[in-house]
Design an enzyme around this catalytic site. Structure first.
Site, short mmCIF file in Angstrom:
data_model
loop_
_atom_site.label_atom_id
_atom_site.label_comp_id
_atom_site.label_asym_id
_atom_site.label_seq_id
_atom_site.Cartn_x
_atom_site.Cartn_y
_atom_site.Cartn_z
N LYS A 190 0.87 -1.19 0.00
CA LYS A 190 0.00 0.00 0.00
C LYS A 190 0.91 1.23 0.00
O LYS A 190 1.22 1.82 1.05
CB LYS A 190 -0.92 -0.05 1.23
CG LYS A 190 -2.13 0.83 1.13
CD LYS A 190 -3.15 0.45 2.19
CE LYS A 190 -4.21 1.52 2.42
NZ LYS A 190 -4.99 1.91 1.25
N1 PMP Z 1 -7.70 -1.44 -3.00
C1 PMP Z 1 -7.11 -0.25 -2.81
C2 PMP Z 1 -6.30 0.34 -3.91
C3 PMP Z 1 -7.28 0.44 -1.59
O1 PMP Z 1 -6.71 1.63 -1.40
C4 PMP Z 1 -8.07 -0.15 -0.57
C5 PMP Z 1 -8.28 0.58 0.73
N2 PMP Z 1 -7.28 0.29 1.65
C6 PMP Z 1 -8.64 -1.40 -0.82
C7 PMP Z 1 -8.44 -2.02 -2.04
C8 PMP Z 1 -9.43 -2.11 0.24
O2 PMP Z 1 -8.54 -2.62 1.21
P1 PMP Z 1 -8.99 -2.80 2.71
O3 PMP Z 1 -10.23 -3.60 2.69
O4 PMP Z 1 -7.86 -3.53 3.35
O5 PMP Z 1 -9.20 -1.45 3.28
#
Ligand code: PMP
Length: 307
Positions: free
Chosen positions: A155
């Protein structure tokens, strides 16, 4: 309300947590982060952090890819987070942002030989996408980042320029959200959400090899759909036109929670209203995050009560 941050090893008022304009992470986007939600339960007068451990485990994986370290172990990161929320004294839903970044003030693009910083803050937070109506989504003209450019498995701060381009294009064109395709033309995810389709009563979501962030909510929904709703879930390569013939679709994510989609590229899904499976998944999710389902209570860390 006084908000706090944990910055350079101590808790400080949020407005005092400041970096230099020459900070490497600011100059080059060399950082990684998490977005975690905490939900306030009125019934229990308690704040629950949802799946905190899984988020910090992903932060550790992001760090490994970026050759960084938060400088704290998993247990310490979780303790700091609980302590931060207690200090802020939240009695409402909030959003927690831990971040590891290259902190030296230096010109030069690389990952090694530059010190890492860790910062953590939290703010009150409501809905990220509008949950009162079904969303209209657009397949983006922007291609999603790939594992050999900026890996979505991490991320990464700088990766969100790609997301911002797609989201802005969608909004400019009158849509609510963007759907990315991979470089080879398959469905990937939303700008900051993972994506599920419903076809013939089965849930389908792009595989982790489709350049997606391996979402905590995605995994949560897979477990809940299989174990509680008795649905089949398939993680696989998804074609673009499957979007157009799906019976239902919804975005999932920490911010997005469960956000039903009713239209993609001008084509209504099903009868054009929020579908029954999307609603069922959304209702269950909101009960689980507030600690209301005993089987999944271990996903919810209480902030004020005994841990
Ligand atoms: N994809 C992206 C690109 C994101 O930024 C997020 C948000 N964190 C998600 C998917 C969803 O991930 P999560 O469920 O872990 O928040």
């Amino acid at each position: 309300m006084q908000l706090y941050a944990f910055f350079e090893g101590e808790f400080v008022p949020l407005e005092e947590a400041k970096i230099s304009v020459m900070t490497h992470g600011f100059l080059y986007g060399t950082g990684c982060f998490e977005g975690i939600r905490a939900y306030w339960s009125r019934e229990e007068e308690e704040l629950f952090i949802f799946r905190m451990e899984e988020h910090y485990r992903r932060l550790e994986r992001s760090c490994r890819i970026l050759r960084m370290s938060p400088g704290y172990c998993l247990g310490e990161l979780m303790d700091l987070t609980v302590e931060l929320l207690r200090r802020c004294g939240f009695k409402e839903d909030c959003y927690i942002r831990p971040m590891v970044y290259k902190k030296d003030q230096v010109i030069g693009v690389k990952l090694t030989g530059i010190a890492d910083g860790f910062v953590l803050f939290a703010i009150p937070f409501g809905e990220y996408l509008d949950l009162s109506k079904g969303l209209r989504a657009k397949v983006s003209s922007w291609v999603h980042l790939g594992d050999n450019s900026i890996p979505m498995r991490a991320k990464v701060v700088g990766a969100y320029v790609n997301a911002a381009l797609a989201k802005s294009e969608a909004l400019d064109d009158g849509y609510d959200e963007a759907i990315f395709l991979t470089a080879d033309g398959h469905v990937s995810e939303g700008s900051a959400e993972n994506l599920f389709l419903v076809r013939d009563g089965e849930l389908i979501t792009p595989a982790v090899t489709s350049d997606i962030l391996e979402g905590v909510t995605r995994e949560t929904i897979i477990v809940l759909a299989r174990e509680e709703l008795g649905l089949k879930v398939c993680e696989r390569v998804v074609d673009r036109t499957e979007l157009y013939v799906a019976d239902e679709a919804f975005f999932v994510g920490t911010g997005a929670q469960v956000s039903p989609i009713v239209e993609i590229d001008g084509r209504p899904l099903g009868d054009g209203a929020i579908g029954p499976i999307s609603r069922q998944v959304q209702e269950l999710y909101f009960r689980v995050v507030k600690g209301e389902v005993p089987k999944y209570r271990h996903w919810c860390t209480p902030v004020y009560g005994q841990r």
